[in-house]
Design a protein around this motif. Structure first.
Motif, PDB file in Angstrom:
ATOM      1  N   SER A 125      10.323  29.983  21.028  1.00 49.70           N
ATOM      2  CA  SER A 125       9.897  29.600  22.368  1.00 49.70           C
ATOM      3  C   SER A 125      10.940  30.003  23.404  1.00 49.70           C
ATOM      4  O   SER A 125      10.608  30.551  24.464  1.00 49.70           O
ATOM      5  CB  SER A 125       9.655  28.088  22.434  1.00 49.70           C
ATOM      6  OG  SER A 125       9.355  27.685  23.754  1.00 49.70           O
ATOM      7  N   ALA A 126      12.199  29.757  23.100  1.00 47.46           N
ATOM      8  CA  ALA A 126      13.271  30.140  24.022  1.00 47.46           C
ATOM      9  C   ALA A 126      13.301  31.641  24.240  1.00 47.46           C
ATOM     10  O   ALA A 126      13.739  32.125  25.297  1.00 47.46           O
ATOM     11  CB  ALA A 126      14.619  29.652  23.490  1.00 47.46           C
ATOM     12  N   GLU A 127      12.808  32.390  23.242  1.00 51.18           N
ATOM     13  CA  GLU A 127      12.777  33.847  23.336  1.00 51.18           C
ATOM     14  C   GLU A 127      11.455  34.363  23.905  1.00 51.18           C
ATOM     15  O   GLU A 127      11.152  35.544  23.811  1.00 51.18           O
ATOM     16  CB  GLU A 127      13.033  34.459  21.961  1.00 51.18           C
ATOM     17  CG  GLU A 127      14.444  34.249  21.442  1.00 51.18           C
ATOM     18  CD  GLU A 127      15.488  35.075  22.196  1.00 51.18           C
ATOM     19  OE1 GLU A 127      15.096  35.995  22.941  1.00 51.18           O
ATOM     20  OE2 GLU A 127      16.691  34.793  22.025  1.00 51.18           O
ATOM     21  N   GLY A 128      10.654  33.464  24.502  1.00 47.21           N
ATOM     22  CA  GLY A 128       9.501  33.897  25.270  1.00 47.21           C
ATOM     23  C   GLY A 128       8.151  33.781  24.608  1.00 47.21           C
ATOM     24  O   GLY A 128       7.128  34.084  25.226  1.00 47.21           O
ATOM     25  N   ALA A 129       8.094  33.367  23.338  1.00 48.72           N
ATOM     26  CA  ALA A 129       6.811  33.308  22.627  1.00 48.72           C
ATOM     27  C   ALA A 129       6.036  32.054  22.985  1.00 48.72           C
ATOM     28  O   ALA A 129       6.609  30.994  23.257  1.00 48.72           O
ATOM     29  CB  ALA A 129       7.039  33.346  21.120  1.00 48.72           C
ATOM     30  N   ALA A 130       4.698  32.177  22.960  1.00 54.97           N
ATOM     31  CA  ALA A 130       3.825  31.016  22.893  1.00 54.97           C
ATOM     32  C   ALA A 130       3.694  30.693  21.423  1.00 54.97           C
ATOM     33  O   ALA A 130       3.270  31.539  20.631  1.00 54.97           O
ATOM     34  CB  ALA A 130       2.463  31.338  23.500  1.00 54.97           C
ATOM     35  N   VAL A 131       4.078  29.492  21.020  1.00 52.52           N
ATOM     36  CA  VAL A 131       4.144  29.159  19.602  1.00 52.52           C
ATOM     37  C   VAL A 131       3.037  28.179  19.212  1.00 52.52           C
ATOM     38  O   VAL A 131       2.716  27.254  19.958  1.00 52.52           O
ATOM     39  CB  VAL A 131       5.529  28.586  19.208  1.00 52.52           C
ATOM     40  CG1 VAL A 131       6.600  29.664  19.336  1.00 52.52           C
ATOM     41  CG2 VAL A 131       5.894  27.371  20.045  1.00 52.52           C
ATOM     42  N   VAL A 132       2.482  28.429  18.044  1.00 50.57           N
ATOM     43  CA  VAL A 132       1.525  27.512  17.434  1.00 50.57           C
ATOM     44  C   VAL A 132       2.192  26.988  16.169  1.00 50.57           C
ATOM     45  O   VAL A 132       2.513  27.770  15.260  1.00 50.57           O
ATOM     46  CB  VAL A 132       0.191  28.205  17.106  1.00 50.57           C
ATOM     47  CG1 VAL A 132      -0.771  27.212  16.448  1.00 50.57           C
ATOM     48  CG2 VAL A 132      -0.422  28.794  18.365  1.00 50.57           C
ATOM     49  N   LEU A 133       2.419  25.680  16.118  1.00 51.40           N
ATOM     50  CA  LEU A 133       3.197  25.075  15.047  1.00 51.40           C
ATOM     51  C   LEU A 133       2.266  24.397  14.059  1.00 51.40           C
ATOM     52  O   LEU A 133       1.390  23.626  14.447  1.00 51.40           O
ATOM     53  CB  LEU A 133       4.180  24.054  15.618  1.00 51.40           C
ATOM     54  CG  LEU A 133       4.999  24.519  16.831  1.00 51.40           C
ATOM     55  CD1 LEU A 133       5.967  23.427  17.254  1.00 51.40           C
ATOM     56  CD2 LEU A 133       5.726  25.814  16.530  1.00 51.40           C
ATOM     57  N   ALA A 134       2.460  24.680  12.781  1.00 52.66           N
ATOM     58  CA  ALA A 134       1.587  24.139  11.744  1.00 52.66           C
ATOM     59  C   ALA A 134       2.405  23.434  10.677  1.00 52.66           C
ATOM     60  O   ALA A 134       3.475  23.901  10.274  1.00 52.66           O
ATOM     61  CB  ALA A 134       0.760  25.262  11.113  1.00 52.66           C
ATOM     62  N   ALA A 135       1.877  22.308  10.219  1.00 55.06           N
ATOM     63  CA  ALA A 135       2.478  21.554   9.117  1.00 55.06           C
ATOM     64  C   ALA A 135       1.456  20.514   8.679  1.00 55.06           C
ATOM     65  O   ALA A 135       0.435  20.310   9.336  1.00 55.06           O
ATOM     66  CB  ALA A 135       3.788  20.885   9.535  1.00 55.06           C
ATOM     67  N   ARG A 136       1.736  19.869   7.541  1.00 56.01           N
ATOM     68  CA  ARG A 136       0.782  18.875   7.035  1.00 56.01           C
ATOM     69  C   ARG A 136       0.657  17.662   7.964  1.00 56.01           C
ATOM     70  O   ARG A 136      -0.431  17.182   8.231  1.00 56.01           O
ATOM     71  CB  ARG A 136       1.185  18.413   5.634  1.00 56.01           C
ATOM     72  CG  ARG A 136       0.876  19.424   4.560  1.00 56.01           C
ATOM     73  CD  ARG A 136       0.644  18.776   3.222  1.00 56.01           C
ATOM     74  NE  ARG A 136       1.771  17.965   2.779  1.00 56.01           N
ATOM     75  CZ  ARG A 136       1.765  17.258   1.658  1.00 56.01           C
ATOM     76  NH1 ARG A 136       0.686  17.245   0.886  1.00 56.01           N
ATOM     77  NH2 ARG A 136       2.822  16.574   1.289  1.00 56.01           N
ATOM     78  N   GLY A 137       1.791  17.175   8.432  1.00 57.39           N
ATOM     79  CA  GLY A 137       1.772  16.026   9.324  1.00 57.39           C
ATOM     80  C   GLY A 137       2.054  16.459  10.747  1.00 57.39           C
ATOM     81  O   GLY A 137       2.971  17.248  10.985  1.00 57.39           O
ATOM     82  N   THR A 138       1.280  15.950  11.702  1.00 61.42           N
ATOM     83  CA  THR A 138       1.439  16.412  13.076  1.00 61.42           C
ATOM     84  C   THR A 138       2.344  15.524  13.922  1.00 61.42           C
ATOM     85  O   THR A 138       2.676  15.882  15.050  1.00 61.42           O
ATOM     86  CB  THR A 138       0.070  16.530  13.775  1.00 61.42           C
ATOM     87  OG1 THR A 138      -0.582  15.255  13.756  1.00 61.42           O
ATOM     88  CG2 THR A 138      -0.788  17.586  13.095  1.00 61.42           C
ATOM     89  N   ASP A 139       2.770  14.365  13.417  1.00 63.66           N
ATOM     90  CA  ASP A 139       3.619  13.487  14.231  1.00 63.66           C
ATOM     91  C   ASP A 139       4.915  14.189  14.619  1.00 63.66           C
ATOM     92  O   ASP A 139       5.306  14.198  15.797  1.00 63.66           O
ATOM     93  CB  ASP A 139       3.933  12.191  13.475  1.00 63.66           C
ATOM     94  CG  ASP A 139       2.733  11.264  13.371  1.00 63.66           C
ATOM     95  OD1 ASP A 139       1.736  11.524  14.079  1.00 63.66           O
ATOM     96  OD2 ASP A 139       2.781  10.303  12.579  1.00 63.66           O
ATOM     97  N   ALA A 140       5.583  14.779  13.641  1.00 66.50           N
ATOM     98  CA  ALA A 140       6.825  15.504  13.940  1.00 66.50           C
ATOM     99  C   ALA A 140       6.544  16.729  14.788  1.00 66.50           C
ATOM    100  O   ALA A 140       7.330  17.079  15.686  1.00 66.50           O
ATOM    101  CB  ALA A 140       7.518  15.909  12.639  1.00 66.50           C
ATOM    102  N   LEU A 141       5.423  17.399  14.522  1.00 67.91           N
ATOM    103  CA  LEU A 141       5.065  18.572  15.324  1.00 67.91           C
ATOM    104  C   LEU A 141       4.862  18.197  16.785  1.00 67.91           C
ATOM    105  O   LEU A 141       5.282  18.927  17.686  1.00 67.91           O
ATOM    106  CB  LEU A 141       3.781  19.218  14.788  1.00 67.91           C
ATOM    107  CG  LEU A 141       3.845  19.939  13.450  1.00 67.91           C
ATOM    108  CD1 LEU A 141       2.485  20.555  13.146  1.00 67.91           C
ATOM    109  CD2 LEU A 141       4.922  21.005  13.441  1.00 67.91           C
TER     110      LEU A 141
END
Length: 253
Positions: A29-45
Motif C-alpha cells: 500500500s505504501a508503494e502505491g498499490a490498491a490491496v485486497v487482503l485475504a485470510a480465514r478470519g477477517t477481524d485482524a484483516l
C-alpha cells in the motif's frame, strides 16, 4: 519517502492477517498499490484495512480458506469485481506445519498440508491468471520455504509440499509467459513470525537453532521478506519469471 513501485496496481495478498502477509499489505500500500487482503478470519484483516485507509491507501478485506477450492476462486473473483482487474498476487498463504519425523507424520497431516500448502496455491494461481489475462497480464509471487530446497527431517510433509510448489511455480512461469504473466517464488528461511512462536512452543529451542543456522546470525523480519516480493511484483522485475529466490540470510548457501 517511497519509490512507489506498485503505483496504479491492484494486488491480492493471501495470508494477510499476520506475519509476512500483514507486512506485505502495509508495504504494498505504501508503494502505491490498491490491496485486497485475504485470510480465514477477517477481524485482524479489518484492523489492517482500517490502518491503511487511515493513511490514505486503498484496501479491502475478503475471507478465504485456502483448503476450500470454491472459496479461493470466489475470493479472487471478488478482487476483480472490486477493482475491475488484477495486476499482482502474493500467494503468501496460511502455511500449516506439523513438526515431527517422517515416520510419525500421519495421513491426516499430509492431507491437510496438501490442501493448504500446495493445492490452495495451485487453485489461487489458476484463478488469478484467468483474471490477469483479461487485463493483459500481471505478476504472481508464491511463498515457498527454505525447507523446500533441502532435506527437511523436522517438517517432512511441509518441505515436500513446498518443493512441489516450487515446481508448479516454474511450470506456470513457462506456461503463461506468452500471456504476459510472470510467476516467481520466494523461499524464506527463518522469519520472526507467529508461526515461529508456535513452533518454539512445540519444540523449545528451535528459535535459537534457527538463528545459529544463519550466517547473518538472526531471522528475517516479515518486512524484509515482503520487500523481495514487492520487487518481483513490480515492473522493475519485468524480465524475471520462473525464479525461486532465497530470502534466508545465506542459510541455504
Amino acid at each position: 519517502m517511497t519509490n512507489q513501485m506498485l503505483t496504479g496496481k491492484v494486488v491480492l495478498i493471501t495470508g494477510a492477517s499476520r506475519g509476512i502477509g500483514a507486512a506485505a499489505a502495509r508495504l504494498f500500500s505504501a508503494e502505491g498499490a490498491a490491496v485486497v487482503l485475504a485470510a480465514r478470519g477477517t477481524d485482524a484483516l479489518d484492523k489492517i484495512v482500517a490502518e491503511i485507509r487511515g493513511e490514505g491507501g486503498v484496501a479491502d478485506a475478503v475471507a478465504v480458506d485456502l483448503a476450500d477450492r470454491a472459496g479461493v476462486r470466489a475470493a479472487v473473483e471478488r478482487a476483480g469485481e472490486r477493482h475491475g482487474r488484477l495486476d499482482g498476487a502474493f500467494n503468501n498463504g496460511a502455511a500449516i506445519q506439523q513438526p515431527g519425523p517422517l515416520d510419525t507424520t500421519s495421513d491426516d497431516d499430509i492431507d491437510q498440508q496438501f490442501a493448504v500448502n500446495f493445492r490452495g496455491h495451485w487453485t489461487a494461481m489458476t484463478a488469478e491468471a484467468e483474471l490477469m489475462r483479461r487485463g493483459g497480464g500481471g505478476a504472481i509471487v508464491n511463498t515457498s520455504s527454505i525447507g523446500s530446497r533441502r532435506a527437511n527431517p523436522a517438517l517432512p510433509a511441509y518441505g515436500a509440499m513446498k518443493r512441489a510448489l516450487n515446481s508448479i511455480t516454474e511450470t506456470a512461469a513457462v506456461t503463461w509467459a506468452a500471456q504476459g504473466i510472470r510467476v516467481n517464488g520466494i523461499t524464506p528461511g527463518g522469519t520472526d513470525t507467529e508461526m515461529i512462536e508456535a513452533w518454539e512452543a512445540a519444540t523449545p529451542g528451535v528459535r535459537d537453532r534457527i538463528n545459529a543456522s544463519s550466517p547473518m546470525g538472526r531471522m528475517a523480519t516479515p518486512r524484509e521478506v515482503a520487500e523481495v516480493a514487492l520487487w518481483l511484483l513490480s515492473d522493475r522485475a519485468a524480465m524475471v519469471t520462473g525464479a525461486i529466490v532465497p530470502v534466508d540470510g545465506g542459510a541455504g548457501a
